[in-house]
Design a protein around this motif. Structure first.
Motif, mmCIF file in Angstrom:
data_model
loop_
_atom_site.group_PDB
_atom_site.id
_atom_site.type_symbol
_atom_site.label_atom_id
_atom_site.label_comp_id
_atom_site.label_asym_id
_atom_site.label_seq_id
_atom_site.Cartn_x
_atom_site.Cartn_y
_atom_site.Cartn_z
ATOM 1 N N GLY A 1 0.792 -1.224 0.000
ATOM 2 C CA GLY A 1 0.000 0.000 0.000
ATOM 3 C C GLY A 1 0.817 1.264 0.000
ATOM 4 O O GLY A 1 0.441 2.253 0.634
ATOM 5 N N VAL A 2 1.912 1.278 -0.724
ATOM 6 C CA VAL A 2 2.791 2.444 -0.740
ATOM 7 C C VAL A 2 2.051 3.685 -1.232
ATOM 8 O O VAL A 2 2.354 4.797 -0.822
ATOM 9 C CB VAL A 2 4.043 2.160 -1.608
ATOM 10 N N LEU A 3 1.061 3.507 -2.058
ATOM 11 C CA LEU A 3 0.285 4.640 -2.561
ATOM 12 C C LEU A 3 -0.346 5.445 -1.431
ATOM 13 O O LEU A 3 -0.510 6.660 -1.545
ATOM 14 C CB LEU A 3 -0.801 4.149 -3.517
ATOM 15 N N PHE A 4 -0.662 4.794 -0.316
ATOM 16 C CA PHE A 4 -1.272 5.500 0.802
ATOM 17 C C PHE A 4 -0.274 6.426 1.503
ATOM 18 O O PHE A 4 -0.669 7.248 2.307
ATOM 19 C CB PHE A 4 -1.870 4.518 1.805
ATOM 20 N N GLY A 5 0.980 6.311 1.190
ATOM 21 C CA GLY A 5 1.989 7.210 1.726
ATOM 22 C C GLY A 5 2.308 8.349 0.763
ATOM 23 O O GLY A 5 3.394 8.930 0.811
ATOM 24 N N TRP A 6 1.372 8.667 -0.092
ATOM 25 C CA TRP A 6 1.578 9.679 -1.124
ATOM 26 C C TRP A 6 1.982 11.033 -0.553
ATOM 27 O O TRP A 6 2.834 11.718 -1.102
ATOM 28 C CB TRP A 6 0.332 9.817 -1.985
ATOM 29 N N THR A 7 1.377 11.430 0.560
ATOM 30 C CA THR A 7 1.707 12.744 1.120
ATOM 31 C C THR A 7 3.169 12.835 1.533
ATOM 32 O O THR A 7 3.790 13.882 1.382
ATOM 33 C CB THR A 7 0.798 13.086 2.312
ATOM 34 N N SER A 8 3.721 11.735 2.017
ATOM 35 C CA SER A 8 5.150 11.734 2.365
ATOM 36 C C SER A 8 6.020 11.760 1.116
ATOM 37 O O SER A 8 7.062 12.428 1.089
ATOM 38 C CB SER A 8 5.475 10.499 3.200
ATOM 39 N N LEU A 9 5.610 11.037 0.086
ATOM 40 C CA LEU A 9 6.359 11.059 -1.167
ATOM 41 C C LEU A 9 6.298 12.435 -1.817
ATOM 42 O O LEU A 9 7.254 12.875 -2.448
ATOM 43 C CB LEU A 9 5.795 10.020 -2.139
ATOM 44 N N LEU A 10 5.190 13.104 -1.646
ATOM 45 C CA LEU A 10 4.997 14.416 -2.247
ATOM 46 C C LEU A 10 6.038 15.425 -1.767
ATOM 47 O O LEU A 10 6.556 16.210 -2.558
ATOM 48 C CB LEU A 10 3.587 14.913 -1.935
ATOM 49 N N PHE A 11 6.366 15.384 -0.486
ATOM 50 C CA PHE A 11 7.388 16.285 0.046
ATOM 51 C C PHE A 11 8.737 16.036 -0.623
ATOM 52 O O PHE A 11 9.469 16.978 -0.924
ATOM 53 C CB PHE A 11 7.521 16.128 1.564
ATOM 54 N N VAL A 12 9.062 14.787 -0.856
ATOM 55 C CA VAL A 12 10.331 14.451 -1.503
ATOM 56 C C VAL A 12 10.331 14.932 -2.952
ATOM 57 O O VAL A 12 11.310 15.539 -3.414
ATOM 58 C CB VAL A 12 10.586 12.924 -1.433
ATOM 59 N N PHE A 13 9.234 14.676 -3.672
ATOM 60 C CA PHE A 13 9.163 15.105 -5.068
ATOM 61 C C PHE A 13 9.243 16.628 -5.192
ATOM 62 O O PHE A 13 9.894 17.148 -6.094
ATOM 63 C CB PHE A 13 7.889 14.594 -5.732
ATOM 64 N N LYS A 14 8.588 17.331 -4.288
ATOM 65 C CA LYS A 14 8.642 18.794 -4.333
ATOM 66 C C LYS A 14 10.034 19.312 -3.970
ATOM 67 O O LYS A 14 10.505 20.288 -4.554
ATOM 68 C CB LYS A 14 7.590 19.400 -3.402
#
Length: 169
Positions: A25-38
């Motif tokens: 369910g890595v997709l559910f951690g999208w908000t954490s990934l978003l910080f890295v991408f930004k």
């Protein structure tokens, strides 16, 4: 449940739980990934051209275009996470566990490799990688739910445990 197979059943249960909680369910951690991408300036080039014309010199630039692209990626991946359960479930029923897990491994591995090698210049690849990651993850969950059948009257508890691990991932 035979006591002779109990250690093997428990090992299967624990490895399936590890797979669901750590990867599916890595997709559910999208908000954490978003910080890295930004932080890595993904999708910031189009925004700089559009936003600098609209903002003043002293204020921060509006990152609306960047946020819209990230939102679209998450929406597409979330849709694929739910929509693909029917076709992948059919594949699972028709071709059994081995083929379904090989497909899940293929999607998940390709997605993680694509994400690992993307940069701000190749950020458009996230539109491919995140849906693949979601489909591979949901297929891992679907195939792991069959482990509940090993535990007889505790089947529903095991299935609930796997669903919780998937959502906690």
């Amino acid at each position: 449940m035979a006591s002779k197979g109990l250690p093997l059943y428990l090992a299967t249960l624990l490895t399936g739980l590890l797979e669901c909680i750590g990867f599916a369910g890595v997709l559910f951690g999208w908000t954490s990934l978003l910080f890295v991408f930004k932080a890595e300036n993904y999708f910031s080039e189009p925004c700089e051209q559009d936003c600098l014309l609209q903002s003043n010199v002293t204020g921060p630039s509006d990152l609306k275009a960047q946020d819209e692209k990230f939102s679209l990626i998450f929406t597409l991946a979330s849709f694929m996470n739910n929509f693909m359960t029917f076709p992948t479930g059919y594949i699972f029923d028709r071709f059994k566990t081995t083929v379904a897990r090989l497909i899940a491994i293929f999607f998940y591995t390709c997605a993680t490799i694509i994400i690992a090698f993307t940069s701000a210049n190749t950020a458009m690849l996230l539109f491919l990688a995140m849906p693949m990651l979601a489909v591979g993850g949901i297929l891992f969950l679907i195939t792991n739910l069959q482990i509940g059948n090993l535990f007889g009257k505790h089947r529903s508890t095991i299935i609930t445990l796997y669903n919780g691990a998937f959502d906690s991932s």
